[in-house]
Scaffold this active site. Sequence first.
Site, PDB file in Angstrom:
ATOM      1  N   PRO A  66     113.954  36.679 -36.944  1.00  0.00           N
ATOM      2  CA  PRO A  66     112.876  37.488 -36.350  1.00  0.00           C
ATOM      3  C   PRO A  66     113.053  38.962 -36.673  1.00  0.00           C
ATOM      4  O   PRO A  66     114.151  39.501 -36.596  1.00  0.00           O
ATOM      5  CB  PRO A  66     113.034  37.233 -34.852  1.00  0.00           C
ATOM      6  CG  PRO A  66     113.817  35.981 -34.744  1.00  0.00           C
ATOM      7  CD  PRO A  66     114.725  35.943 -35.929  1.00  0.00           C
TER       8      PRO A  66
ATOM      9  N   ASN B 122     118.182  40.340 -51.144  1.00  0.00           N
ATOM     10  CA  ASN B 122     118.342  40.521 -49.702  1.00  0.00           C
ATOM     11  C   ASN B 122     117.035  40.768 -48.973  1.00  0.00           C
ATOM     12  O   ASN B 122     117.012  40.876 -47.752  1.00  0.00           O
ATOM     13  CB  ASN B 122     119.306  41.673 -49.413  1.00  0.00           C
ATOM     14  CG  ASN B 122     118.894  42.972 -50.069  1.00  0.00           C
ATOM     15  OD1 ASN B 122     118.452  42.985 -51.212  1.00  0.00           O
ATOM     16  ND2 ASN B 122     119.050  44.075 -49.358  1.00  0.00           N
ATOM     17  N   ALA B 123     115.941  40.901 -49.696  1.00  0.00           N
ATOM     18  CA  ALA B 123     114.627  41.051 -49.069  1.00  0.00           C
ATOM     19  C   ALA B 123     113.595  40.422 -49.987  1.00  0.00           C
ATOM     20  O   ALA B 123     113.791  40.344 -51.203  1.00  0.00           O
ATOM     21  CB  ALA B 123     114.299  42.528 -48.825  1.00  0.00           C
ATOM     22  N   GLY B 124     112.506  39.945 -49.408  1.00  0.00           N
ATOM     23  CA  GLY B 124     111.519  39.227 -50.207  1.00  0.00           C
ATOM     24  C   GLY B 124     110.140  39.830 -50.125  1.00  0.00           C
ATOM     25  O   GLY B 124     109.797  40.530 -49.164  1.00  0.00           O
ATOM     26  N   HIS B 125     109.347  39.564 -51.152  1.00  0.00           N
ATOM     27  CA  HIS B 125     107.939  39.955 -51.177  1.00  0.00           C
ATOM     28  C   HIS B 125     107.100  38.685 -51.175  1.00  0.00           C
ATOM     29  O   HIS B 125     107.257  37.833 -52.040  1.00  0.00           O
ATOM     30  CB  HIS B 125     107.631  40.783 -52.429  1.00  0.00           C
ATOM     31  CG  HIS B 125     108.218  42.162 -52.383  1.00  0.00           C
ATOM     32  ND1 HIS B 125     108.238  43.002 -53.462  1.00  0.00           N
ATOM     33  CD2 HIS B 125     108.783  42.845 -51.365  1.00  0.00           C
ATOM     34  CE1 HIS B 125     108.807  44.142 -53.120  1.00  0.00           C
ATOM     35  NE2 HIS B 125     109.144  44.069 -51.854  1.00  0.00           N
TER      36      HIS B 125
ATOM     37  N   ASP C 283     109.419  45.543 -45.557  1.00  0.00           N
ATOM     38  CA  ASP C 283     108.469  44.565 -44.998  1.00  0.00           C
ATOM     39  C   ASP C 283     107.085  45.170 -44.762  1.00  0.00           C
ATOM     40  O   ASP C 283     106.342  44.734 -43.886  1.00  0.00           O
ATOM     41  CB  ASP C 283     108.996  43.973 -43.677  1.00  0.00           C
ATOM     42  CG  ASP C 283     110.402  43.427 -43.811  1.00  0.00           C
ATOM     43  OD1 ASP C 283     110.624  42.628 -44.730  1.00  0.00           O
ATOM     44  OD2 ASP C 283     111.272  43.800 -43.010  1.00  0.00           O
TER      45      ASP C 283
ATOM     46  N   THR D 245     122.150  40.923 -44.471  1.00  0.00           N
ATOM     47  CA  THR D 245     121.638  39.583 -44.773  1.00  0.00           C
ATOM     48  C   THR D 245     122.714  38.710 -45.410  1.00  0.00           C
ATOM     49  O   THR D 245     122.470  37.555 -45.716  1.00  0.00           O
ATOM     50  CB  THR D 245     120.438  39.654 -45.732  1.00  0.00           C
ATOM     51  OG1 THR D 245     120.860  40.241 -46.962  1.00  0.00           O
ATOM     52  CG2 THR D 245     119.304  40.460 -45.126  1.00  0.00           C
TER      53      THR D 245
ATOM     54  N   GLY E 135     114.524  34.410 -42.694  1.00  0.00           N
ATOM     55  CA  GLY E 135     113.781  33.714 -41.654  1.00  0.00           C
ATOM     56  C   GLY E 135     114.048  34.243 -40.258  1.00  0.00           C
ATOM     57  O   GLY E 135     113.456  33.784 -39.284  1.00  0.00           O
TER      58      GLY E 135
ATOM     59  N   THR F 126     113.472  36.399 -46.550  1.00  0.00           N
ATOM     60  CA  THR F 126     114.732  35.931 -47.123  1.00  0.00           C
ATOM     61  C   THR F 126     115.527  35.108 -46.128  1.00  0.00           C
ATOM     62  O   THR F 126     116.008  34.018 -46.445  1.00  0.00           O
ATOM     63  CB  THR F 126     115.585  37.130 -47.591  1.00  0.00           C
ATOM     64  OG1 THR F 126     114.859  37.837 -48.598  1.00  0.00           O
ATOM     65  CG2 THR F 126     116.911  36.669 -48.171  1.00  0.00           C
TER      66      THR F 126
END
Length: 425
Positions: free
Chosen positions: A305, A37-40, A12, A127, A303, A301
């Site tokens: 926190p 499992n993670a987003g850009h 992140d 996730t 939402g 991915t």
Amino acid sequence: MVKAIVGANWGDEGKGKITDLLAEKSDVVIRFQGGANAGHTIICDYGRFALHQLPSGVFYPHTTNIIGTGVALDIPKFLSELKQLEDGGVPVPHVIVDRRTQVLMPYHVLQDTYEEERLAGKAFGSTKSGIAPFYSDKYAKIGIQIADLFDEARLMERLEHVCELKNVLWVHLYRKDPLEPKAIFDQLMGYRESIAPFVGDTVTFVHQALKAGKTVLLEGQLGSMKDPDLGIYPFTTSSHTLAGFGCVGGGVPPTAFQDVVCVSKAYSSSVGAGAFVSELFGPEADELRRRGGDKGEFGATTGRPRRVGWYDAVASRYGAMVQGATEIALTAIDCLGYLDEIKVCVGYEVDGQILRDFPVSAQLDRAKPVYTTLPGWKSDVRGVTEFGKLPREAQDYVKFLEKELEVPIKIVSTGPKRHEIIDLH
């Protein structure tokens, strides 16, 4: 030449924006590890997009975007992202998925979910995207490659073998209904036609591109702290997040590396469990979380926190070191303009001893942060593109971090948009 864009921290950090920025003058962009499992998050001329599988070069018509062999390919999510680009008015990108890339299977997501349920209070904070079971199967040699989808007899044989093993867990440990190989086979046949136009030999393509003098970007997912060997094990991801793994997961020769751009956020954030020495709590954390990122510090991915904290120079220096960083891209400095004072963690106190070097996981849970406090700049710096136009306190903050990191800061991001950048090259 090859340039890697990787994370110094827990993920992140803003790697997507930096990849998107550098892709403007590059020919090939490769996702070399990780899954959905993670987003850009990318904010460009077409709007705001959250990418989870696609490389961050897809917004340029001149780039070839590659899904490398180190990726956990979730085919439905890959196709869904392409559809989102189309719906957003983005020209059809040139994408190649390597034929040796392995498929994230429906039972990987189930196993991830079941295992987190079983662990309950001792869960890893997954996730539930199937990542750990996917890589476990890959190295246990029971994974399914893209190429297997086009050999039906081989595919069915492998699925029967996998289900025989999985069903021991499903029935006797998780108390679930057993998997049916034929049902999974039919599901994969539904994917095959959709994925077929993108499948190719990316390893040969990349080597030929390098011989032709093309510029190749390696795009990493997550950051150094999440590497299963050099991170905060066992609270890591299941693929290698370091630039060096790009030689394997991206199919590039180590002799072609020229730069490693290590991305680090101007404060700390993390998703998932595990040690986080400089973490903030309560109202102080809530305020930073609300102001952070481009729409707050919430997972692209899931939402959920993100945990937030002060900048951790101990973890970041270590993260940059193991990445082999040649330069630092410092992101999200614009998010700190509301603070009167800003703390930086410059050491860890462990058992009465002050450590400057990042310790092993067994010591991290006992580590307490040692802070240096710097004055805030109390002004909005979003969109500033010249270092000299930053307030003196903001300049001093960047210089202080550069000294702590022992690697030159060459890019300072002052906002989420593509060209909200200070270039210090």
